[in-house]
Structures are given as structure tokens and as C-alpha cells.
Design an enzyme around this catalytic site. Sequence first.
Site, PDB file in Angstrom:
ATOM      1  N   ALA A  56      36.764  36.221  40.269  1.00 45.67           N
ATOM      2  CA  ALA A  56      36.022  35.866  39.054  1.00 45.67           C
ATOM      3  C   ALA A  56      36.994  35.939  37.885  1.00 45.67           C
ATOM      4  O   ALA A  56      37.608  36.983  37.649  1.00 45.67           O
ATOM      5  CB  ALA A  56      34.856  36.810  38.842  1.00 45.67           C
ATOM      6  N   ILE A  83      39.285  40.438  40.020  1.00 42.69           N
ATOM      7  CA  ILE A  83      39.440  39.833  38.704  1.00 42.69           C
ATOM      8  C   ILE A  83      40.621  38.861  38.680  1.00 42.69           C
ATOM      9  O   ILE A  83      41.747  39.228  39.018  1.00 42.69           O
ATOM     10  CB  ILE A  83      39.633  40.913  37.621  1.00 42.69           C
ATOM     11  N   LYS A  84      40.331  37.648  38.259  1.00 45.26           N
ATOM     12  CA  LYS A  84      41.336  36.595  38.179  1.00 45.26           C
ATOM     13  C   LYS A  84      41.858  36.527  36.743  1.00 45.26           C
ATOM     14  O   LYS A  84      41.077  36.421  35.792  1.00 45.26           O
ATOM     15  CB  LYS A  84      40.715  35.262  38.598  1.00 45.26           C
ATOM     16  N   ILE A  85      43.175  36.591  36.598  1.00 41.83           N
ATOM     17  CA  ILE A  85      43.815  36.714  35.292  1.00 41.83           C
ATOM     18  C   ILE A  85      44.939  35.692  35.173  1.00 41.83           C
ATOM     19  O   ILE A  85      45.729  35.527  36.108  1.00 41.83           O
ATOM     20  CB  ILE A  85      44.382  38.136  35.116  1.00 41.83           C
TER      21      ILE A  85
END
Length: 219
Positions: A56, A83-85
Site C-alpha cells: 500500500a 508500506i510502499k515508498i
Amino acid sequence: MEFFLDTADVDEIREIASWGILDGVTTNPSLIKKSGRDFKQVVAEIASICDGPISAEVTAMDTDGMVAQALELKSELPDNVIIKIPCVPEGLAATRILTDKGIKTNVTLIFSAAQALMAAKAGATYVSPFIGRIDDTGHDGMTLIAEIMDTWNNYDISTKVLAASIRHPTHVLQCIQLGAHTATMPAKIFRQLMKHPLTDKGIEGFMKDWAEVEAAGKA
């Protein structure tokens, strides 16, 4: 190799998950927009279908904002959401903070081996080099995967290389041959990987012969 599905379409996820080979799902703001649904609702539903890592993506562009969004997502969504960063300096700082808190991350939009290595040093669980977008510029995206895997082989790096922006089955085969840990792809690529005319021809022949066997048995 891990096979991830790159989509926010829950029907596609159910289809591929039913095959028994789906290891995770990646999403991004563009895919969420295409789905026309609420971001958190979609991600939560995806996470209920596939128990592997579900990426996400944060949308803030400052470190504090990324961390705040990440903590909010982790507090409201299932445990398998990671978590996609984006691979920017602020993103690396956020990745380090989240990693130190025990939160898994996927650093995305990587276009060089140097970016991949810096993301790994920041503690990323996954790094996502984009193959197809490099091909779009007239260069060979697989060269990047080769460079990253050569770098990984020189050092003791636990971060997984997640090949993204995959456009055709040959990309997947080349990633396998180069030793990439993960590939994320659209549903159509999964279907293409399973399709072969000789398989279809063989099934057709078997079924024709079996029909004759059944007919003979009823005679």
C-alpha cells in the site's frame, strides 16, 4: 521466485489466488484510481484474499508525512499490508524509521543499481526496479536487474529484489534466470505464462481419444 499480482482489481486477485500460486499483491495510486473505489477498503479486501505481502503506497512527499501515513495504514489495515515508498531521499529516511519500528517496506520507482543499494541500506524489505519503463526509453530494463543482482551477490543483503513494470512473459523468464527474488505482473501476464499451444493441442487430442473410448464402452 515469488509471484505477485500488480492490480487493485479484486476479481483478478481472486482468479489468480485460486490457482494456488499467488505470493503477494502490489498496488499504486494509479491502480487504485482505476478501480474507482476507496483506497483503504480496496487494500483491506485484497489483504483478505491473499495472505502474502500487500503493498500500500504512501502519497506524502515529506518524511514525516510518509511515516504518519504508514503508521495510520498499519493501524487500520491487516498485518500483511506493507508500506510502499518512493525512492527519494525523504523516502529513504522514512524507510529507516519504519524499519526500526519493525514495519516492512517496498521502495518503488527504482531505476539504477545505486538507488536499489541505498534503499537496501535504509532497511527496505523489497526494492522495486521498473523494467518496462526503462524499455520505454529505448534501453534494456533487464540490464538493470542484472546490475542489481550482481551487486547483491557481492554483499550480504537481505532485501528482496522485486521486478516491476513487467510487460511480457519474457521479462519474467529473464528475471528468473537472473535470480530476482520476486516479480509483480498484471493478470494477463499470469495467463500468458500458463498458455501454450502444445498444451492446448495435447488436451484436445486426449479429450478426443477419451470420447472415443467412452463411446466404444457404451456400444
